[in-house]
Scaffold this active site. Structure first.
Site, PDB file in Angstrom:
ATOM      1  N   LYS A   1       0.807  -1.224   0.000  1.00 43.31           N
ATOM      2  CA  LYS A   1       0.000   0.000   0.000  1.00 43.31           C
ATOM      3  C   LYS A   1       0.836   1.269   0.000  1.00 43.31           C
ATOM      4  CE  LYS A   1      -4.508  -1.301   1.766  1.00 43.31           C
ATOM      5  NZ  LYS A   1      -5.523  -1.048   2.790  1.00 43.31           N
TER       6      LYS A   1
ATOM      7  N   LYS B   1     -16.235   0.421  -7.967  1.00 44.76           N
ATOM      8  CA  LYS B   1     -16.813   1.768  -7.825  1.00 44.76           C
ATOM      9  C   LYS B   1     -15.997   2.794  -8.583  1.00 44.76           C
ATOM     10  CE  LYS B   1     -14.379   2.948  -3.543  1.00 44.76           C
ATOM     11  NZ  LYS B   1     -13.850   1.645  -3.122  1.00 44.76           N
TER      12      LYS B   1
ATOM     13  N   LYS C   1     -12.402  -6.076 -12.894  1.00 47.58           N
ATOM     14  CA  LYS C   1     -13.301  -6.239 -11.753  1.00 47.58           C
ATOM     15  C   LYS C   1     -14.394  -5.174 -11.779  1.00 47.58           C
ATOM     16  CE  LYS C   1     -11.919  -5.234  -7.533  1.00 47.58           C
ATOM     17  NZ  LYS C   1     -12.559  -5.041  -6.247  1.00 47.58           N
TER      18      LYS C   1
HETATM   19  P1  ADP Z   1     -14.129  -1.428  -5.192  1.00 46.84           P
HETATM   20  O1  ADP Z   1     -13.339  -2.419  -6.011  1.00 46.84           O
HETATM   21  O2  ADP Z   1     -15.431  -1.085  -5.807  1.00 46.84           O
HETATM   22  O3  ADP Z   1     -13.304  -0.207  -4.854  1.00 46.84           O
HETATM   23  P2  ADP Z   1     -13.737  -2.139  -2.444  1.00 46.84           P
HETATM   24  O4  ADP Z   1     -12.282  -2.318  -2.639  1.00 46.84           O
HETATM   25  O5  ADP Z   1     -14.210  -0.972  -1.675  1.00 46.84           O
HETATM   26  O6  ADP Z   1     -14.488  -2.178  -3.861  1.00 46.84           O
HETATM   27  O7  ADP Z   1     -14.270  -3.493  -1.810  1.00 46.84           O
HETATM   28  C1  ADP Z   1     -15.089  -3.663  -0.671  1.00 46.84           C
HETATM   29  C2  ADP Z   1     -15.374  -5.151  -0.528  1.00 46.84           C
HETATM   30  O8  ADP Z   1     -16.130  -5.646  -1.646  1.00 46.84           O
HETATM   31  C3  ADP Z   1     -14.121  -6.019  -0.481  1.00 46.84           C
HETATM   32  O9  ADP Z   1     -14.337  -7.052   0.467  1.00 46.84           O
HETATM   33  C4  ADP Z   1     -14.011  -6.594  -1.867  1.00 46.84           C
HETATM   34  O10 ADP Z   1     -13.390  -7.842  -1.874  1.00 46.84           O
HETATM   35  C5  ADP Z   1     -15.456  -6.709  -2.304  1.00 46.84           C
HETATM   36  N1  ADP Z   1     -15.556  -6.497  -3.761  1.00 46.84           N
HETATM   37  C6  ADP Z   1     -15.392  -5.327  -4.425  1.00 46.84           C
HETATM   38  N2  ADP Z   1     -15.554  -5.466  -5.743  1.00 46.84           N
HETATM   39  C7  ADP Z   1     -15.837  -6.779  -5.960  1.00 46.84           C
HETATM   40  C8  ADP Z   1     -16.111  -7.562  -7.116  1.00 46.84           C
HETATM   41  N3  ADP Z   1     -16.143  -7.009  -8.322  1.00 46.84           N
HETATM   42  N4  ADP Z   1     -16.366  -8.888  -6.972  1.00 46.84           N
HETATM   43  C9  ADP Z   1     -16.332  -9.442  -5.733  1.00 46.84           C
HETATM   44  N5  ADP Z   1     -16.087  -8.765  -4.605  1.00 46.84           N
HETATM   45  C10 ADP Z   1     -15.828  -7.450  -4.685  1.00 46.84           C
END
Ligand code: ADP
Length: 338
Positions: free
Chosen positions: A115, A203, A200
């Site tokens: 990070k 957001k 993936k």
């Molecule tokens: P983002 O990728 O939208 O920024 P975050 O990193 O805030 O999402 O993820 C919050 C939680 O949601 C984590 O536990 C992450 O593993 C899960 N998560 C986020 N995107 C996905 C996805 N596309 N498929 C499965 N799990 C996800």
């Protein structure tokens, strides 16, 4: 059995967050409840300040996340749901544990290296000591089990090392902290973007069409599914036929994740059909399963009072559960007499 798990509050919640993270918590709540155990779920807002952040956004995201968790099935009557910042014992215990955690231990944490990247000198101290706060998060409640994905295993190991050293150095024969065991969460669905089957769902994707958001209404969901990128081939009847077709894999897996069916079982039904037939079926399934959740999410998000009340109640319960352990730690260190 006492399970403690935290999640960072993020905004723009989407289907990936639901299927990949939140739904696992709901399942855990149900399984642990069946065995007579207790779950504490918290929003890791104290962790969130370890990275550059916008205060108004953090505050809004915390409330939005509570709304999402409750809408998805976390029941504040059965589980203790709260945000860290309302339970000062997390920060207090972290400081007490800082006396026990070793610099050498923290230097081995690969997540800090990842990070902080090339800018180690510019990273916050909070990012460096983040794993000690995580140790406090679980040791405070005498957690017996902590769900950890691959990337968190090392941090739980650290929490156990800290607990063990503290018990040894200051326990006087007493076990002040329970050593928590990891539970490996069931393999969770990884949902890909509707515009690119190799990226993936996230957001941070600039295109709204790439994700199903928890605030989408039924029409929007159907429109996004129908516009999802696909290829011109019909669906195969065997999973092997999906090879090299990432968008098809994603939509079929999504259907499976929503209906609790295997890819093979989905292909048994839809093999040989084109996306013109499959997409509306997927859209219907999505509306049926996610519709009630998004509706409740939208209602709750607008009810600030209800959300505040949920968090206040959860925090009061968490403070109560954590107090004896925090007191014990103060006494063990000679900071409080008696
Ligand atoms: P983002 O990728 O939208 O920024 P975050 O990193 O805030 O999402 O993820 C919050 C939680 O949601 C984590 O536990 C992450 O593993 C899960 N998560 C986020 N995107 C996905 C996805 N596309 N498929 C499965 N799990 C996800």
């Amino acid at each position: 059995m006492r399970v403690v798990s935290g999640i960072q509050p993020t905004g723009n919640l989407h289907l990936g967050n639901y299927l990949g993270a939140i739904r696992n918590w709901v399942r855990m709540q149900d399984e642990v409840g069946r065995e007579g155990g207790q779950c504490l779920f918290f929003l890791a807002d104290l962790h969130a300040i370890s990275m550059p952040h916008d205060p108004a956004e953090l505050s809004a995201n915390t409330l939005g996340m509570v709304a999402a968790l409750v809408a998805c099935g976390i029941d504040p009557e059965r589980s203790i749901l709260f945000n860290q910042a309302q339970v000062p014992a997390h920060a207090e215990l972290q400081w007490l544990l800082n006396g026990t955690a070793r610099i050498g231990w923290l230097n081995r944490m690969t997540q800090f290296k990842d990070k902080s990247g090339k800018n180690r000198e510019g990273a916050s101290v909070a990012l460096y000591t983040y794993p000690v706060l995580q140790a406090a998060d679980v040791l405070l409640y005498q957690a017996t089990h902590v769900p950890v994905g691959e990337d968190q295993k090392q941090h739980l190991e650290l929490a156990r090392d800290i607990a063990q050293k503290f018990n040894h150095d200051f326990g006087g024969g007493e076990e002040i902290f329970t050593l928590p065991e990891p539970i490996i969460p069931p393999e969770s669905a990884r949902i890909m973007s509707l515009r690119d089957g190799t990226a993936k769902m996230s957001k941070s994707d600039p295109s709204e069409m790439s994700r199903i958001s928890l605030s989408d209404d039924a029409d929007t969901m159907m429109r996004k599914v129908k516009k999802a990128k696909t290829d011109p081939e019909p669906l195969p009847s065997e999973p092997g036929g999906l090879e090299g077709r990432p968008e098809a894999v994603n939509l079929v897996s999504l259907y499976g994740a929503l209906s609790g069916r295997s890819v093979q079982s989905v292909l048994d039904e839809f093999g040989g059909q084109g996306f013109g037939a499959f997409k509306p079926a997927l859209g219907e399934l999505l509306i049926e399963t996610l519709g009630p959740i998004t509706q409740r999410f939208t209602e709750l998000k607008a009810d600030r009072e209800a959300l505040d009340a949920i968090l206040a109640r959860g925090a009061a319960e968490a403070r109560e559960i954590g107090r004896p352990t925090l007191n014990k730690a103060y006494r063990a260190l000679g900071l409080v007499r008696g």
